[in-house]
Design a protein around this motif. Structure first.
Motif, PDB file in Angstrom:
ATOM      1  N   GLY B 322      54.621  36.822  39.469  1.00  0.00           N
ATOM      2  CA  GLY B 322      53.823  37.834  40.170  1.00  0.00           C
ATOM      3  C   GLY B 322      53.154  37.337  41.431  1.00  0.00           C
ATOM      4  N   ARG B 370      54.481  42.088  44.781  1.00  0.00           N
ATOM      5  CA  ARG B 370      54.020  40.791  44.292  1.00  0.00           C
ATOM      6  C   ARG B 370      52.763  40.447  45.089  1.00  0.00           C
ATOM      7  NH1 ARG B 370      58.105  41.893  41.977  1.00  0.00           N
ATOM      8  NH2 ARG B 370      59.660  40.504  41.073  1.00  0.00           N
ATOM      9  N   ALA B 486      46.907  35.042  38.145  1.00  0.00           N
ATOM     10  CA  ALA B 486      47.918  35.064  37.086  1.00  0.00           C
ATOM     11  C   ALA B 486      47.408  35.757  35.826  1.00  0.00           C
ATOM     12  CB  ALA B 486      48.366  33.642  36.760  1.00  0.00           C
ATOM     13  N   PHE B 488      45.534  38.579  35.815  1.00  0.00           N
ATOM     14  CA  PHE B 488      45.335  40.022  35.998  1.00  0.00           C
ATOM     15  C   PHE B 488      46.541  40.840  35.522  1.00  0.00           C
ATOM     16  CE2 PHE B 488      42.393  39.216  39.888  1.00  0.00           C
ATOM     17  CZ  PHE B 488      41.332  38.980  39.040  1.00  0.00           C
ATOM     18  N   SER B 489      46.292  42.090  35.251  1.00  0.00           N
ATOM     19  CA  SER B 489      47.374  42.996  34.902  1.00  0.00           C
ATOM     20  C   SER B 489      48.299  43.172  36.102  1.00  0.00           C
ATOM     21  CB  SER B 489      46.812  44.361  34.516  1.00  0.00           C
ATOM     22  OG  SER B 489      47.813  45.357  34.669  1.00  0.00           O
ATOM     23  N   PRO B 490      49.577  42.911  35.929  1.00  0.00           N
ATOM     24  CA  PRO B 490      50.509  43.072  37.050  1.00  0.00           C
ATOM     25  C   PRO B 490      50.581  44.528  37.536  1.00  0.00           C
ATOM     26  CG  PRO B 490      51.676  42.443  35.036  1.00  0.00           C
ATOM     27  CD  PRO B 490      50.227  42.407  34.715  1.00  0.00           C
ATOM     28  N   ASP B 491      50.343  45.464  36.653  1.00  0.00           N
ATOM     29  CA  ASP B 491      50.358  46.873  37.073  1.00  0.00           C
ATOM     30  C   ASP B 491      49.194  47.169  38.017  1.00  0.00           C
ATOM     31  OD1 ASP B 491      52.497  47.256  35.359  1.00  0.00           O
ATOM     32  OD2 ASP B 491      51.179  47.792  33.692  1.00  0.00           O
ATOM     33  N   ALA B 492      48.027  46.662  37.645  1.00  0.00           N
ATOM     34  CA  ALA B 492      46.851  46.895  38.492  1.00  0.00           C
ATOM     35  C   ALA B 492      47.065  46.258  39.865  1.00  0.00           C
ATOM     36  CB  ALA B 492      45.598  46.340  37.813  1.00  0.00           C
ATOM     37  N   MET B 493      47.689  45.081  39.880  1.00  0.00           N
ATOM     38  CA  MET B 493      47.982  44.415  41.151  1.00  0.00           C
ATOM     39  C   MET B 493      48.940  45.263  41.996  1.00  0.00           C
ATOM     40  SD  MET B 493      46.533  41.429  41.569  1.00  0.00           S
ATOM     41  CE  MET B 493      45.074  42.220  40.965  1.00  0.00           C
ATOM     42  N   THR B 494      49.993  45.735  41.360  1.00  0.00           N
ATOM     43  CA  THR B 494      50.994  46.546  42.066  1.00  0.00           C
ATOM     44  C   THR B 494      50.337  47.754  42.718  1.00  0.00           C
ATOM     45  OG1 THR B 494      52.810  45.886  40.630  1.00  0.00           O
ATOM     46  CG2 THR B 494      53.020  48.034  41.692  1.00  0.00           C
TER      47      THR B 494
END
Lengths: 552, 552
Positions: B322, B370, B486, B488-494
């Motif tokens: 990510g 990313r 690393a 964090f929620s990847p969805d929230a980042m997206t």
């Protein structure tokens, strides 16, 4: 969470807010009663809010405009010592259905937009005076104010901790207002939105997150001073306010509703609500004194308030009714007479407020997640302001020629000056401009048709309605369409309509309802947020959320 | 669906497309081999496509620009008799992971945008010549062409049947191009997007869905004629094309990759890919002959192609990584020399194509889901074109002062003319303009810094980097940040990144990647579409989908 949500309230019933008036300044205190949540199962600690808190705020903002036109500055403060506002209540969000969450956020967005626009629309300027923690939806509350003041002490900060804490977005305008209103540099926005603890003092000012940082000892007096300065710089002229009385509304056991000017019938089998608007019966108040004397009873004000309540009621309480059919019955000339009376004194504060309210109600229709169909029958009064509904709708159907046994006046539309600038959509274009985005010259042509009786063939030829049908086809065509619509996935309809309704330019408002809201809705469906092991469910349990780490 | 997806291909390996050249006109036939799907489990019937089909199209569009600059018009046709294209393969969509679907659609969007912009960028105009059914993604393929021709027979139509048939959206630009490019009236768009059978003949023209409707008997000759006319009206001047050879690329067993100019190391524990770009070692080709002679080996072209491939490879094959850390090492003066050599002959077709390719590669970085971090170390070469990466990144970290034992030249940035207009983002602003949206005068100030050596303190003061750290703090700060990210929620980042990266004005492109894509991602998570009883899963089984009818 199944109970009827009532959007009507009044100051005698407030549990969460209070207002103190000081000449042209209104001091608005958020002081949430933690035991007065709209639903069971959570406490509204730390000035956190649920829909009930927001319904009161919306009522306040509305009454401020009509009942207190003398107000030029509204200072939003906390009534608690240690906290400004902790944002939307997390347990409420964790327990609510997806449909409730999304509709709650939409209403919240609409209220934020309303007070954000109050300066431009009504000469009422909102200031946020922040002392204590101001986090998540709390900072979003402040972001919609036009001036943000922060006290400089060890515990006062602004924060958007949704991402690190809850794996959801600051989705009620937060991300968009940070980048587009406050114009915070993107890498700083990235830092700010991924830190739990927020930003304090000078740095908050330097990054553009607030407008002023003030030593704690001088905070109160500086806020008072700033409010007085801003009030003094306003040239708003207003008379005595009018009282907004309770709406005349009956809800039957079967869910059908009648207001003084609107009837709503429900067809649960076909998941349809039919909304019938009545035209005015009397001639309008013909000057500002008469308008003021009519108070909340003048036709266009009464109708706007009833329609607003009807929209909100159906949105939150009747979620399975995916199709709204809007009809009118009445005298189109009288509709135009009422509108003309307002437009002729549009600089008068009350006429302006009524017109601004119509702008907001029509915008609410634009962003309503239902298929909206306008039906132009014989005897209808889609004229001027009411004709806007035709272009807020996804489609319209109009009766062509005489119908057997139907004695009502033949169906016609009438355009007015109000259709050409009075009611911009969120994209800042009129509904007619948006409709004819590819042929702006046609908008000029339509302007020349103001005042003409446009019967079905002309309305069709001019592109103002979708379909015209005669007596032979009318019922079948409508039935087929409605049955078809009722069979579609409501999600696909929601997403399709959200994309088709706003062509043309974008504004902060369309970005909030389009881009940000869509991403928020997505997040509200993702296991990383709302799943059993997701961050929203595990918040407060001491157990970390368990994330699927794939990037989408 | 776990196998390495290779974005590299060449005409000798095409299974789904063929191209015939006729002077300035290229005839592009879509003729999908139904047995050559990228994955098992589906057949690509009726010219439906999967990612493999789109990888070939992307390769064709790219080679058209570099290998066939003589081409002025590309006619997109079907190689099948009865069908133009049935859109994205439904069984593939039904079986694919959410992450694959979303990344597949993003790549497809990028390819559509590339050939849509080919007229403006490279003087290559795409025409869609439609015979047979053209549905869903098939019509989206056509919508990205600048001229749509439809034959007038009983079986040829254009359609967006996703909503009624599959309960998903025409999400690869379809809804947006219908309203914003074709400017179809909104109620007609509503009808069009909710009918399975699509629109034929005259009505398709009248509604603006196509540009020409032609009797079947005259179709082929009219298409040829129109292509020749459009080619004749072009004033594009180009020489002999260059050959795009295979990339020099090695992928190790552990997933690390090396190209001639890029090394990629993977850190699976911290879900991180470190991308190191090498600067040029030789001076640039100094005129158009030398540039042409260098072919695909000139530094900036080679690097752009390798970076493009690296981005796509990591996006689709390494979804759990990510965080991308981008470094450079090399001589910044030589980077600027290569860039200056191109800019000095930017009207030459090949120089133009290399610059346009950089524009596209940087845009691909902008919409990559990313967290992207640029690291400006000693010995780095973030200058001009490569400095754009700093502002495509979410944050940047720069070394301050000397580091013990580090003999590399002190870290510095260099701005060039290319940072002020050569590489607009999707919002049509430069990355620097977007970064300083609130202070446009600062952009003017920065322009005056072109050519200066900007070491850490100056870079920080000018707002060009996020953080500067000296030897004492550098490693700790980077480690803390990377560990936090690393977690964090990847969805929230997206979702957060998709909102923060594009402030300022909107264009059709930002609307497609923002609004439409977000709604499509939402739909791709909804049980009504992708659940066991959802429309996408039940398609073709003869059993109707079972919908939860609540409106959201």
């Amino acid at each position: 969470m199944k109970k009827t949500i009532d959007f009507q309230t009044d100051p005698s019933r407030y549990r969460h807010w209070r207002v103190e008036y000081d000449d042209a300044v209104a001091n608005l205190y958020m002081d949430v009663d933690e035991n007065a949540g709209l639903f069971d199962g959570y406490q509204l600690k730390l000035n956190s809010y649920d829909l009930g808190v927001d319904i009161e705020l919306s009522d306040i903002v509305q009454r401020m405009r009509f009942e207190h036109p003398e107000v030029k500055v509204v200072v939003m403060r906390s009534g608690k010592d240690q906290v400004f506002c902790a944002g939307a209540n997390i347990r409420m969000l964790g327990g609510a259905a997806h449909s409730h969450k999304v509709n709650f956020c939409k209403f919240t967005n609409e209220t934020r937009n309303t007070y954000e626009a109050a300066l431009k629309d009504s000469g009422q300027n909102y200031i946020a005076a922040i002392r204590g923690a101001c986090a998540g939806g709390g900072y979003e509350l402040a972001l919609a104010c036009n001036h943000i003041m922060l006290t400089d002490d060890s515990s006062s900060s602004v924060a958007l901790p949704e991402v690190p804490l809850l794996a959801v977005l600051p989705g009620t305008g937060g991300l968009t207002r940070v980048t587009d209103k406050r114009k915070v540099r993107r890498d700083r926005a990235d830092i700010f939105c991924s830190m739990e603890e927020g930003v304090k003092g000078k740095r908050a000012k330097e990054w553009g997150l607030v407008d002023e940082v003030i030593p704690n000892s001088e905070f109160n007096e500086t806020v008072v001073e700033r409010a007085k300065e801003l009030a003094a710089s306003s040239n708003k002229v207003a008379g005595q306010g009018i009282k907004l009385g309770p709406l005349d509304r009956q809800i039957s056991d079967d869910g059908s509703i009648s207001y003084s000017l609107i009837d709503i019938e429900l067809d649960r089998k076909f998941r349809k609500a039919t909304i019938t608007i009545k035209g005015p019966e009397n001639s309008p108040p013909d000057n500002s004194e008469a308008l003021t004397k009519a108070g909340d009873q003048s036709y266009l004000l009464r109708l706007a308030r009833e329609l607003d309540d009807a929209i909100l009621h159906l949105r939150l309480n009747e979620m399975e009714l995916g199709l709204w059919v809007i009809r009118t019955q009445g005298n189109p000339e009288l509709v135009l007479a009422h509108e003309a009376a307002l437009l002729s004194i549009k600089d008068h504060w009350l006429a302006n407020e009524i017109l601004q309210l119509w702008k907001r109600v029509l915008k609410r229709l634009d962003v309503t997640s239902r298929s909206i169909i306008a039906i132009v029958e014989h005897g209808s009064c889609f004229a001027g302001t009411l004709a806007e509904i035709l272009w807020a709708a996804d489609r319209s159907y109009m009766m062509l020629d005489e119908f057997e046994g139907d004695e009502r006046p033949i169906a016609k539309l009438k355009l007015s000056e109000a259709n050409f600038g009075q009611y911009p959509m969120a994209n800042d274009l009129t509904r007619i401009q948006t409709r004819f985005l590819g042929t702006p010259e046609h908008v000029d042509f339509l302007r020349e048709q103001i005042g003409e009786d446009l019967e079905a063939e002309a309305a069709d030829e001019h592109g103002l309605v979708t379909y015209i049908y005669d007596d032979i086809d009318w019922e079948d065509e409508l039935r087929i369409f409605m049955e078809e619509r009722a069979s579609f996935s409501p999600d696909a309809m929601t997403a399709m309509e959200a994309n088709l309704r706003f062509s043309g330019p974008e504004t902060m408002e369309t970005r909030i309802f389009g881009r940000l809201t869509a991403w928020q809705n997505w997040i509200f469906n993702r296991p990383n947020a709302v799943g059993g092991d997701g961050a929203l469910k595990r918040y407060g349990t001491g157990i970390r959320a368990d994330f699927d780490m794939e990037r989408i």
